[in-house]
Design a protein around this motif. Structure first.
Motif, PDB file in Angstrom:
ATOM      1  N   LEU A 130       0.812  -1.214   0.000  1.00 11.43           N
ATOM      2  CA  LEU A 130       0.000   0.000   0.000  1.00 11.43           C
ATOM      3  C   LEU A 130       0.852   1.274   0.000  1.00 11.43           C
ATOM      4  O   LEU A 130       0.308   2.373  -0.049  1.00 11.43           O
ATOM      5  CB  LEU A 130      -0.911   0.034   1.242  1.00 11.43           C
ATOM      6  N   ARG A 131       2.186   1.127   0.070  1.00 14.09           N
ATOM      7  CA  ARG A 131       3.036   2.297   0.303  1.00 14.09           C
ATOM      8  C   ARG A 131       2.814   3.442  -0.688  1.00 14.09           C
ATOM      9  O   ARG A 131       2.685   4.607  -0.266  1.00 14.09           O
ATOM     10  CB  ARG A 131       4.502   1.890   0.320  1.00 14.09           C
ATOM     11  N   PRO A 132       2.769   3.207  -2.014  1.00 13.37           N
ATOM     12  CA  PRO A 132       2.606   4.363  -2.908  1.00 13.37           C
ATOM     13  C   PRO A 132       1.339   5.164  -2.618  1.00 13.37           C
ATOM     14  O   PRO A 132       1.355   6.403  -2.674  1.00 13.37           O
ATOM     15  CB  PRO A 132       2.553   3.715  -4.302  1.00 13.37           C
ATOM     16  N   LEU A 133       0.277   4.469  -2.281  1.00 11.50           N
ATOM     17  CA  LEU A 133      -0.984   5.156  -2.004  1.00 11.50           C
ATOM     18  C   LEU A 133      -0.926   5.874  -0.664  1.00 11.50           C
ATOM     19  O   LEU A 133      -1.359   7.030  -0.536  1.00 11.50           O
ATOM     20  CB  LEU A 133      -2.128   4.142  -2.031  1.00 11.50           C
ATOM     21  N   ALA A 134      -0.385   5.214   0.359  1.00 13.27           N
ATOM     22  CA  ALA A 134      -0.268   5.841   1.677  1.00 13.27           C
ATOM     23  C   ALA A 134       0.598   7.093   1.611  1.00 13.27           C
ATOM     24  O   ALA A 134       0.277   8.129   2.223  1.00 13.27           O
ATOM     25  CB  ALA A 134       0.306   4.841   2.679  1.00 13.27           C
ATOM     26  N   ASP A 135       1.696   7.027   0.852  1.00 14.04           N
ATOM     27  CA  ASP A 135       2.572   8.194   0.727  1.00 14.04           C
ATOM     28  C   ASP A 135       1.863   9.335   0.014  1.00 14.04           C
ATOM     29  O   ASP A 135       1.997  10.512   0.405  1.00 14.04           O
ATOM     30  CB  ASP A 135       3.839   7.813  -0.040  1.00 14.04           C
ATOM     31  N   ALA A 136       1.109   9.025  -1.036  1.00 13.28           N
ATOM     32  CA  ALA A 136       0.395  10.066  -1.776  1.00 13.28           C
ATOM     33  C   ALA A 136      -0.644  10.750  -0.894  1.00 13.28           C
ATOM     34  O   ALA A 136      -0.773  11.989  -0.897  1.00 13.28           O
ATOM     35  CB  ALA A 136      -0.265   9.471  -3.015  1.00 13.28           C
ATOM     36  N   LEU A 137      -1.384   9.965  -0.120  1.00 10.96           N
ATOM     37  CA  LEU A 137      -2.422  10.534   0.735  1.00 10.96           C
ATOM     38  C   LEU A 137      -1.813  11.374   1.861  1.00 10.96           C
ATOM     39  O   LEU A 137      -2.373  12.415   2.246  1.00 10.96           O
ATOM     40  CB  LEU A 137      -3.294   9.416   1.312  1.00 10.96           C
ATOM     41  N   THR A 138      -0.677  10.952   2.378  1.00 17.84           N
ATOM     42  CA  THR A 138       0.009  11.732   3.403  1.00 17.84           C
ATOM     43  C   THR A 138       0.399  13.104   2.852  1.00 17.84           C
ATOM     44  O   THR A 138       0.242  14.136   3.520  1.00 17.84           O
ATOM     45  CB  THR A 138       1.252  10.988   3.902  1.00 17.84           C
ATOM     46  N   SER A 139       0.867  13.125   1.606  1.00 13.80           N
ATOM     47  CA  SER A 139       1.261  14.400   1.007  1.00 13.80           C
ATOM     48  C   SER A 139       0.066  15.309   0.757  1.00 13.80           C
ATOM     49  O   SER A 139       0.234  16.529   0.611  1.00 13.80           O
ATOM     50  CB  SER A 139       2.009  14.152  -0.300  1.00 13.80           C
ATOM     51  N   LEU A 140      -1.138  14.735   0.735  1.00 11.91           N
ATOM     52  CA  LEU A 140      -2.352  15.516   0.489  1.00 11.91           C
ATOM     53  C   LEU A 140      -3.099  15.877   1.767  1.00 11.91           C
ATOM     54  O   LEU A 140      -4.210  16.405   1.707  1.00 11.91           O
ATOM     55  CB  LEU A 140      -3.278  14.746  -0.454  1.00 11.91           C
ATOM     56  N   GLY A 141      -2.503  15.570   2.931  1.00 11.18           N
ATOM     57  CA  GLY A 141      -3.086  16.037   4.176  1.00 11.18           C
ATOM     58  C   GLY A 141      -3.597  14.988   5.133  1.00 11.18           C
ATOM     59  O   GLY A 141      -4.026  15.319   6.241  1.00 11.18           O
ATOM     60  N   ALA A 142      -3.584  13.710   4.751  1.00 12.59           N
ATOM     61  CA  ALA A 142      -4.069  12.663   5.643  1.00 12.59           C
ATOM     62  C   ALA A 142      -2.951  12.202   6.575  1.00 12.59           C
ATOM     63  O   ALA A 142      -1.762  12.316   6.263  1.00 12.59           O
ATOM     64  CB  ALA A 142      -4.592  11.479   4.840  1.00 12.59           C
ATOM     65  N   THR A 143      -3.337  11.656   7.714  1.00 14.02           N
ATOM     66  CA  THR A 143      -2.390  11.018   8.626  1.00 14.02           C
ATOM     67  C   THR A 143      -2.629   9.519   8.550  1.00 14.02           C
ATOM     68  O   THR A 143      -3.712   9.037   8.898  1.00 14.02           O
ATOM     69  CB  THR A 143      -2.587  11.512  10.066  1.00 14.02           C
ATOM     70  N   VAL A 144      -1.641   8.802   8.059  1.00 15.25           N
ATOM     71  CA  VAL A 144      -1.790   7.376   7.803  1.00 15.25           C
ATOM     72  C   VAL A 144      -0.763   6.609   8.624  1.00 15.25           C
ATOM     73  O   VAL A 144       0.436   6.866   8.527  1.00 15.25           O
ATOM     74  CB  VAL A 144      -1.591   7.056   6.305  1.00 15.25           C
ATOM     75  N   ARG A 145      -1.241   5.664   9.423  1.00 15.84           N
ATOM     76  CA  ARG A 145      -0.352   4.801  10.192  1.00 15.84           C
ATOM     77  C   ARG A 145      -0.584   3.364   9.738  1.00 15.84           C
ATOM     78  O   ARG A 145      -1.687   2.841   9.899  1.00 15.84           O
ATOM     79  CB  ARG A 145      -0.612   4.930  11.686  1.00 15.84           C
ATOM     80  N   THR A 146       0.440   2.763   9.166  1.00 13.97           N
ATOM     81  CA  THR A 146       0.310   1.400   8.640  1.00 13.97           C
ATOM     82  C   THR A 146       1.101   0.418   9.488  1.00 13.97           C
ATOM     83  O   THR A 146       1.929   0.800  10.309  1.00 13.97           O
ATOM     84  CB  THR A 146       0.840   1.328   7.201  1.00 13.97           C
ATOM     85  N   ALA A 147       0.849  -0.846   9.236  1.00 18.35           N
ATOM     86  CA  ALA A 147       1.678  -1.892   9.812  1.00 18.35           C
ATOM     87  C   ALA A 147       3.051  -1.840   9.152  1.00 18.35           C
ATOM     88  O   ALA A 147       3.227  -1.198   8.113  1.00 18.35           O
ATOM     89  CB  ALA A 147       1.025  -3.255   9.587  1.00 18.35           C
ATOM     90  N   PRO A 148       4.062  -2.501   9.742  1.00 20.46           N
ATOM     91  CA  PRO A 148       5.378  -2.538   9.098  1.00 20.46           C
ATOM     92  C   PRO A 148       5.271  -3.006   7.648  1.00 20.46           C
ATOM     93  O   PRO A 148       4.502  -3.914   7.334  1.00 20.46           O
ATOM     94  CB  PRO A 148       6.148  -3.542   9.960  1.00 20.46           C
ATOM     95  N   GLY A 149       6.039  -2.353   6.782  1.00 14.33           N
ATOM     96  CA  GLY A 149       5.966  -2.685   5.371  1.00 14.33           C
ATOM     97  C   GLY A 149       4.892  -1.903   4.640  1.00 14.33           C
ATOM     98  O   GLY A 149       4.577  -2.208   3.487  1.00 14.33           O
ATOM     99  N   ALA A 150       4.319  -0.888   5.308  1.00 14.00           N
ATOM    100  CA  ALA A 150       3.267  -0.055   4.707  1.00 14.00           C
ATOM    101  C   ALA A 150       2.103  -0.903   4.231  1.00 14.00           C
ATOM    102  O   ALA A 150       1.658  -0.814   3.088  1.00 14.00           O
ATOM    103  CB  ALA A 150       3.832   0.791   3.570  1.00 14.00           C
ATOM    104  N   ALA A 151       1.591  -1.734   5.121  1.00 16.85           N
ATOM    105  CA  ALA A 151       0.505  -2.648   4.784  1.00 16.85           C
ATOM    106  C   ALA A 151      -0.604  -2.540   5.825  1.00 16.85           C
ATOM    107  O   ALA A 151      -0.500  -1.796   6.806  1.00 16.85           O
ATOM    108  CB  ALA A 151       1.038  -4.078   4.724  1.00 16.85           C
TER     109      ALA A 151
END
Length: 446
Positions: A130-151
Motif C-alpha cells: 500500500l506504500r505508494p498510495l499511503a505516501d500520496a495521501l500523506t502528502s495531500l493532508g491525511a495522517t496514515v499509520r500502517t503496519a510494518p511494510g506499509a501494509a
C-alpha cells in the motif's frame, strides 16, 4: 478428438451446433468502482446485475460501515445505493476481507472525509503493498499509520484532501491510481495526479469513464497526468457488464475444445480492457467476432504457438493463456507481467510451478513466462487461495491425460461463485468426460 501431438485433431467448426453461452457474472472491476461512486454520490443509484461474490460483498459491507445505505433486489438482480453526498465522516472500522480493491479504493475515500478509520483484512490482503498510495495521501493532508511494510492494518486520521499536485508510482498496481482518482472530486481544490510506470492502464481508463458517468469533471491533460476538479458525484443508473476476465476461461475452453462460445453484453463498447484477451486468442488460431452486443470465439482444437505477447495491460488473463499454452504447436512467451507477482499470490511463480507439476517445460523470468508444448499429466494444482489460478487450470483440465485436482476449488467464490457449475455445463454440452477415457479430462475436486 484423437490422441497425438499437442493440438492434434482439428474439429470441423462449420458442423458445430449453436454457440455455448455461459452465464458470466458481472464485472468485479465495474461493480466495486460503481458501488464506491454511488456511495459518494448525492441520491440513490441503481446498479443492475452487479457481481455477487466474496470480494464485492465485502466491498458492499464496507460501504455500509462507512454510512452508505444499500438495498438489494430479489436474487441480487440490482443494488440500490443511497450515497453520502461526499466522503465519510466519524469513526468506522472497515473489514476489507481478501479484496484488494476494497483496501486501495476505500483508503482514499476515507482520506477525503473527516474522522478516524481503521482498515484491515485477511493475512493474504495484509501481504499486499500500500506504500505508494499511503505516501500520496500523506502528502495531500491525511495522517496514515500502517503496519510494518506499509501494509494493513491501517489507521487513517482524515481531515479532507486539500488538492494540489501529487506524484504516484503506478508500477505495482493501477488500483492505487484508480482509488486516488475516485477520491479526487471530493477534495477541496483541484487535484492533479502525475503517475509513472503505470501497469494495467485500461483499468484507469475504466475508472475515468465511470467517474464521468457519475458526473465528475476529470480528464487526462497530458500522457500520465490527470486533473480532477471538485464537485463530487450525482446518483445514476448503471448496467454492469459481464466480467471479461471471467469470460476468458470460456473463450479459452472454446479454443482447446474446438467449439464456439458467445458472451452477450461484451461488445465493442466494453469498458474492460481484459476483453482484448480475445485478440491474443486470435493470434493462437481462434476465430473471433466482436459486435456491438457480444463477443464470439470459435476454436479448432488446435492452438497455434510460436509468438511472444505483452500482457501487462491485461495481466488478469495471462494465466488463462499460460494454462492452455502447453497444447500449442510451439512455445508461447508472456511478458510484461512482473506486477502479477504482487496479486493474491505470486502468479508468475505459481503458474510456472503448477505447469511443471503437470510435466510441462516452463521457464520464468522477473516479468515473463515461456511455456513449451507438452502433454500435460495429472497433478494436484496448488491454488494459493487464488481464484484465477483455480479457474485457469480448470480449463487445462479439459485436455489433461488423467485428472487435475484443485487443492482449493472454493477459492473461485472470490469473483465467480458459479464457475465450476458453468464449466461442468460446457463439458456436458460437448460430451467431455470427467476422468473418463479419451484425451478430454476435467478437473476433479477433493
Amino acid at each position: 478428438m484423437s490422441a497425438g501431438r499437442p493440438g492434434a485433431g482439428r474439429t470441423d467448426t462449420a458442423a458445430l451446433p449453436v454457440a455455448f453461452v455461459p452465464e458470466i457474472p458481472g464485472s468485479k472491476s465495474i461493480t466495486n468502482r460503481a458501488a464506491l461512486l454511488a456511495a459518494a454520490a448525492a441520491g440513490t443509484t441503481r446498479l443492475l446485475r452487479p457481481l455477487v461474490s466474496e470480494d464485492t460483498l465485502a466491498f458492499r459491507e464496507a460501504l455500509v460501515d462507512l454510512g452508505a445505505r444499500v438495498t438489494a433486489g430479489p436474487r441480487d438482480e440490482y443494488w440500490e445505493i443511497t450515497g453520502l453526498g461526499g466522503a465519510p465522516a466519524g469513526r468506522a472500522r472497515v473489514w476489507c476481507a481478501d479484496a484488494g480493491t476494497a483496501a486501495r479504493f476505500l483508503l482514499p475515500f476515507c482520506a477525503a472525509g473527516e474522522g478516524r478509520f481503521l482498515l484491515d483484512g485477511t493475512a493474504q490482503l495484509r501481504a499486499r503493498p500500500l506504500r505508494p498510495l499511503a505516501d500520496a495521501l500523506t502528502s495531500l493532508g491525511a495522517t496514515v499509520r500502517t503496519a510494518p511494510g506499509a501494509a494493513l492494518p491501517l489507521q487513517m486520521d482524515a481531515a479532507g484532501l486539500h488538492g494540489g499536485e501529487v506524484d504516484l508510482d503506478g508500477s505495482l498496481s493501477s488500483q492505487f491510481l484508480s482509488g486516488l482518482l475516485m477520491a479526487a472530486p471530493l477534495a477541496r481544490a483541484p487535484l492533479t495526479i502525475r503517475t509513472r510506470s503505470l501497469v494495467s492502464r485500461p483499468y484507469a481508463d475504466m475508472t475515468l469513464a465511470l467517474m464521468r458517468h457519475f458526473g465528475a469533471d476529470a480528464e487526462e491533460t497530458s500522457p500520465g497526468t490527470i486533473e480532477a476538479r471538485p464537485g463530487g458525484y450525482a446518483a445514476s443508473r448503471l448496467a454492469i457488464e459481464p466480467d471479461a476476465s471471467s469470460a476468458s476461461y470460456f473463450f479459452a475452453a472454446a479454443v482447446i475444445a474446438g467449439r464456439t462460445v458467445t458472451v452477450p453484453g461484451l461488445g465493442r463498447e466494453s469498458l474492460q480492457g481484459d476483453l482484448r484477451f480475445v485478440e491474443v486468442l486470435r493470434r493462437a488460431g481462434a476465430r473471433v467476432e466482436t459486435t456491438g452486443e457480444a463477443t464470439t470465439v470459435t476454436g479448432t482444437g488446435h492452438v497455434r504457438g510460436g509468438f511472444a505477447v505483452d500482457m501487462g495491460e491485461i495481466s488478469d488473463t495471462f494465466m488463462t493463456l499460460a494454462a492452455i499454452a502447453p497444447l500449442a504447436d510451439a512455445p508461447i512467451t508472456i511478458h510484461g507481467v512482473g506486477h502479477a507477482r504482487l496479486k493474491e499470490s505470486d502468479r508468475v511463480a505459481a503458474v510456472a510451478r503448477n505447469l511443471r507439476a503437470c510435466g510441462v517445460d516452463t521457464e520464468e523470468g522477473p516479468d515473463r513466462l515461456t511455456v513449451h508444448p507438452g502433454r500435460p499429466v495429472a497433478a494436484r494444482i496448488a491454488c494459493h487461495r487464488d481464484h484465477r489460478i483455480a479457474m485457469a487450470f480448470s480449463v487445462l483440465g479439459l485436455r489433461v491425460r488423467g485428472a487435475l485436482t484443485l487443492d482449493d476449488p472454493d477459492c473461485v467464490g472470490k469473483t465467480f461463485p458459479g464457475f465450476h457449475e458453468e464449466l461442468s455445463r460446457f463439458r456436458t454440452r460437448y460430451g467431455i468426460p470427467v476422468g473418463g477415457g479419451g484425451t478430454h479430462r476435467a478437473v476433479h475436486h477433493p
